[in-house]
Motif scaffolding. Structure first.
Motif, PDB file in Angstrom:
ATOM      1  N   LEU A 272       0.869  -1.176   0.000  1.00  0.00           N
ATOM      2  CA  LEU A 272       0.000   0.000   0.000  1.00  0.00           C
ATOM      3  C   LEU A 272       0.904   1.222   0.000  1.00  0.00           C
ATOM      4  O   LEU A 272       1.768   1.354   0.886  1.00  0.00           O
ATOM      5  N   SER A 273       0.763   2.091  -0.988  1.00  0.00           N
ATOM      6  CA  SER A 273       1.697   3.208  -1.127  1.00  0.00           C
ATOM      7  C   SER A 273       0.990   4.544  -1.061  1.00  0.00           C
ATOM      8  O   SER A 273      -0.151   4.688  -1.504  1.00  0.00           O
ATOM      9  N   PHE A 274       1.698   5.529  -0.505  1.00  0.00           N
ATOM     10  CA  PHE A 274       1.210   6.899  -0.412  1.00  0.00           C
ATOM     11  C   PHE A 274       2.243   7.833  -1.032  1.00  0.00           C
ATOM     12  O   PHE A 274       3.403   7.863  -0.610  1.00  0.00           O
ATOM     13  N   GLU A 275       1.799   8.545  -2.030  1.00  0.00           N
ATOM     14  CA  GLU A 275       2.646   9.519  -2.713  1.00  0.00           C
ATOM     15  C   GLU A 275       2.404  10.885  -2.081  1.00  0.00           C
ATOM     16  O   GLU A 275       1.290  11.403  -2.110  1.00  0.00           O
ATOM     17  N   LEU A 276       3.427  11.465  -1.487  1.00  0.00           N
ATOM     18  CA  LEU A 276       3.268  12.708  -0.750  1.00  0.00           C
ATOM     19  C   LEU A 276       3.289  13.906  -1.697  1.00  0.00           C
ATOM     20  O   LEU A 276       3.977  13.889  -2.721  1.00  0.00           O
ATOM     21  N   PRO A 277       2.548  14.961  -1.352  1.00  0.00           N
ATOM     22  CA  PRO A 277       2.631  16.186  -2.162  1.00  0.00           C
ATOM     23  C   PRO A 277       4.017  16.801  -2.016  1.00  0.00           C
ATOM     24  O   PRO A 277       4.600  16.802  -0.924  1.00  0.00           O
ATOM     25  N   THR A 278       4.569  17.282  -3.112  1.00  0.00           N
ATOM     26  CA  THR A 278       5.927  17.814  -3.050  1.00  0.00           C
ATOM     27  C   THR A 278       6.106  18.966  -4.027  1.00  0.00           C
ATOM     28  O   THR A 278       5.431  19.031  -5.060  1.00  0.00           O
ATOM     29  N   ARG A 279       7.015  19.854  -3.683  1.00  0.00           N
ATOM     30  CA  ARG A 279       7.419  20.926  -4.592  1.00  0.00           C
ATOM     31  C   ARG A 279       8.735  20.594  -5.281  1.00  0.00           C
ATOM     32  O   ARG A 279       9.251  21.399  -6.064  1.00  0.00           O
ATOM     33  N   LEU A 280       9.269  19.415  -4.998  1.00  0.00           N
ATOM     34  CA  LEU A 280      10.492  18.958  -5.656  1.00  0.00           C
ATOM     35  C   LEU A 280      10.155  18.334  -7.005  1.00  0.00           C
ATOM     36  O   LEU A 280       9.042  17.836  -7.202  1.00  0.00           O
ATOM     37  N   PRO A 281      11.097  18.325  -7.935  1.00  0.00           N
ATOM     38  CA  PRO A 281      10.866  17.605  -9.195  1.00  0.00           C
ATOM     39  C   PRO A 281      10.656  16.124  -8.917  1.00  0.00           C
ATOM     40  O   PRO A 281      11.408  15.519  -8.145  1.00  0.00           O
ATOM     41  N   GLY A 283      11.021  12.354  -9.059  1.00  0.00           N
ATOM     42  CA  GLY A 283      12.129  11.507  -9.465  1.00  0.00           C
ATOM     43  C   GLY A 283      13.489  12.044  -9.090  1.00  0.00           C
ATOM     44  O   GLY A 283      14.498  11.414  -9.413  1.00  0.00           O
ATOM     45  N   ILE A 284      13.551  13.173  -8.384  1.00  0.00           N
ATOM     46  CA  ILE A 284      14.849  13.735  -8.005  1.00  0.00           C
ATOM     47  C   ILE A 284      15.585  12.757  -7.099  1.00  0.00           C
ATOM     48  O   ILE A 284      15.005  12.137  -6.217  1.00  0.00           O
ATOM     49  N   GLU A 285      16.870  12.566  -7.339  1.00  0.00           N
ATOM     50  CA  GLU A 285      17.676  11.627  -6.570  1.00  0.00           C
ATOM     51  C   GLU A 285      18.657  12.321  -5.641  1.00  0.00           C
ATOM     52  O   GLU A 285      18.974  11.814  -4.573  1.00  0.00           O
ATOM     53  N   PHE A 286      19.155  13.481  -6.038  1.00  0.00           N
ATOM     54  CA  PHE A 286      20.172  14.163  -5.256  1.00  0.00           C
ATOM     55  C   PHE A 286      19.750  15.602  -4.998  1.00  0.00           C
ATOM     56  O   PHE A 286      19.216  16.271  -5.894  1.00  0.00           O
ATOM     57  N   ALA A 287      19.997  16.070  -3.776  1.00  0.00           N
ATOM     58  CA  ALA A 287      19.647  17.445  -3.426  1.00  0.00           C
ATOM     59  C   ALA A 287      20.517  18.420  -4.209  1.00  0.00           C
ATOM     60  O   ALA A 287      21.721  18.228  -4.356  1.00  0.00           O
ATOM     61  N   ARG A 288      19.872  19.461  -4.716  1.00  0.00           N
ATOM     62  CA  ARG A 288      20.602  20.496  -5.447  1.00  0.00           C
ATOM     63  C   ARG A 288      21.176  21.542  -4.503  1.00  0.00           C
ATOM     64  O   ARG A 288      22.042  22.334  -4.884  1.00  0.00           O
ATOM     65  N   GLY A 289      20.704  21.565  -3.262  1.00  0.00           N
ATOM     66  CA  GLY A 289      21.158  22.511  -2.263  1.00  0.00           C
ATOM     67  C   GLY A 289      20.360  22.329  -0.982  1.00  0.00           C
ATOM     68  O   GLY A 289      19.421  21.524  -0.924  1.00  0.00           O
ATOM     69  N   PRO A 290      20.693  23.062   0.077  1.00  0.00           N
ATOM     70  CA  PRO A 290      19.998  22.910   1.366  1.00  0.00           C
ATOM     71  C   PRO A 290      18.496  23.133   1.268  1.00  0.00           C
ATOM     72  O   PRO A 290      17.727  22.534   2.029  1.00  0.00           O
ATOM     73  N   GLU A 291      18.068  23.982   0.340  1.00  0.00           N
ATOM     74  CA  GLU A 291      16.632  24.260   0.230  1.00  0.00           C
ATOM     75  C   GLU A 291      15.841  23.015  -0.170  1.00  0.00           C
ATOM     76  O   GLU A 291      14.650  22.902   0.163  1.00  0.00           O
ATOM     77  N   ASP A 292      16.468  22.072  -0.862  1.00  0.00           N
ATOM     78  CA  ASP A 292      15.750  20.856  -1.251  1.00  0.00           C
ATOM     79  C   ASP A 292      15.394  20.000  -0.039  1.00  0.00           C
ATOM     80  O   ASP A 292      14.353  19.328  -0.027  1.00  0.00           O
ATOM     81  N   TYR A 293      16.236  20.015   0.987  1.00  0.00           N
ATOM     82  CA  TYR A 293      15.907  19.257   2.191  1.00  0.00           C
ATOM     83  C   TYR A 293      14.716  19.885   2.908  1.00  0.00           C
ATOM     84  O   TYR A 293      13.872  19.168   3.475  1.00  0.00           O
ATOM     85  N   ALA A 294      14.641  21.198   2.863  1.00  0.00           N
ATOM     86  CA  ALA A 294      13.483  21.868   3.465  1.00  0.00           C
ATOM     87  C   ALA A 294      12.205  21.536   2.697  1.00  0.00           C
ATOM     88  O   ALA A 294      11.150  21.296   3.291  1.00  0.00           O
ATOM     89  N   LEU A 295      12.299  21.486   1.366  1.00  0.00           N
ATOM     90  CA  LEU A 295      11.133  21.126   0.557  1.00  0.00           C
ATOM     91  C   LEU A 295      10.727  19.674   0.799  1.00  0.00           C
ATOM     92  O   LEU A 295       9.535  19.346   0.843  1.00  0.00           O
ATOM     93  N   ALA A 296      11.722  18.800   0.947  1.00  0.00           N
ATOM     94  CA  ALA A 296      11.419  17.396   1.222  1.00  0.00           C
ATOM     95  C   ALA A 296      10.714  17.248   2.557  1.00  0.00           C
ATOM     96  O   ALA A 296       9.740  16.491   2.688  1.00  0.00           O
ATOM     97  N   ARG A 297      11.159  17.985   3.556  1.00  0.00           N
ATOM     98  CA  ARG A 297      10.501  17.933   4.865  1.00  0.00           C
ATOM     99  C   ARG A 297       9.069  18.450   4.771  1.00  0.00           C
ATOM    100  O   ARG A 297       8.151  17.881   5.359  1.00  0.00           O
TER     101      ARG A 297
END
Length: 325
Positions: A272-281, A283-297
């Protein structure tokens, strides 16, 4: 939200026989980059290779050149693949920028180095990507064959010294972008304790130390497989553990903060899977900068501190996993 389903009804034997009858392959194949560095990529990639060999699009025992410096668990997954000969790909040849000569013994090279950066892998199920690169059309393969069936018969899971009926929580992923925040982990622990004993691979929060068992990472593949296959449920944000759960037929609740559910668990009927709402692209695999971790959170907290959505997810998992039949 997405519940994977079993898909096609055509028998695996007929499908594989049909593909074999229509393909001709060279005597020796060399595959560059043995399906990445992570546990999940290795499990899924080797399933695709197993199918390609059965279908006849890849000859028996191809040379599989894996990257050096892998974890002992990923190395053990490759070692369990008795249908391929494993070789080391020197680090200087890890990317397609540098040609490599495999000699006259290899009459065909399948180069999937740096596949994680391939745009094609970021917009489709991973098993489909690997099948296509190996020369097998995914639509010719029944959904049941796209599951990770190759592994269970080749590993003898060790029974862990844990209470029966435990729920296994996996809050950490191979990429930090997909890690569960501590508040999410704590909420899931609290809800999982309503089901039975709880084991976590994460840090046990204050107040849970008497009720929750913490486990250090398993150093051996048979221990890791045993931890998964003897669990009542697995709750994870790490897709490697989800692929293992499917391999051993264990029910799994998984959260996707960066990927679409169908890209990883489309063919898993007990997931059973849940896809979370995100502002990240996606399929992104690697953070482009610290702001991506904030978006992931942020994707874990779409309503601020209100985690009612998470409670609903666990409730749905309980109905899905525990209902008779």
């Amino acid at each position: 939200m997405n519940m994977a389903n079993s898909g096609r009804t055509m028998s695996a034997t007929r499908a594989i026989a049909h593909v074999r009858a229509t393909m001709t392959v060279p005597a020796t194949v060399g595959i560059l980059n043995g399906f990445g560095r992570s546990l999940g990529d290795a499990i899924v990639g080797l399933q695709a290779l197993h199918l390609a060999i059965r279908a006849g699009v890849v000859p028996p025992r191809p040379l599989l050149f894996r990257l050096p410096g892998l974890s002992t668990t990923v190395e053990a997954v490759h070692a369990a693949a008795d249908f391929a000969d494993i070789r080391i790909l020197p680090q200087e040849f890890a990317t397609p920028d540098r040609p490599i000569d495999l000699g006259d013994a290899v009459t065909r090279v399948i180069d999937i180095r740096d596949f994680v950066f391939d745009p094609d892998v970021q917009c489709r199920p991973m098993i489909d990507f690997f099948l296509r690169r190996l020369g097998l059309a995914p639509e010719q393969v029944p959904a049941g064959c796209r599951r990770n069936t190759w592994l269970a018969s080749r590993v003898k899971p060790a029974r862990p010294p844990l209470p029966g009926g435990y729920v296994l929580i996996c809050p950490k992923a191979s990429m930090r972008l997909r890690d569960m925040p501590d508040e999410i982990h704590a909420r899931i622990l609290r809800r999982a304790l309503e089901v039975g004993p709880v084991v976590t691979q994460g840090i046990v929060p204050d107040g849970f130390d008497r009720n929750v068992i913490h486990l250090e990472p398993c150093a051996r593949l048979d221990d890791l497989c045993g931890l998964v296959c003897h669990a009542r449920w697995v709750i994870s944000t790490d897709t490697g553990m989800v692929h293992l759960a499917d391999a051993f037929g264990v029910r799994c609740l998984v959260f996707f903060p960066t990927h679409r559910s169908e890209w990883r668990v489309r063919d898993y009927p007990r997931t059973l899977s849940f896809e979370l709402p995100t502002r990240l692209p996606r399929g992104i695999e690697f953070a482009r900068g610290p702001e991506d971790y904030a978006l992931a959170r942020f994707s874990w907290f779409p309503n601020g501190d209100d985690l009612e959505w998470l409670d609903r997810a666990v409730d749905q998992a309980h109905r899905f996993f525990e209902s008779p039949g």
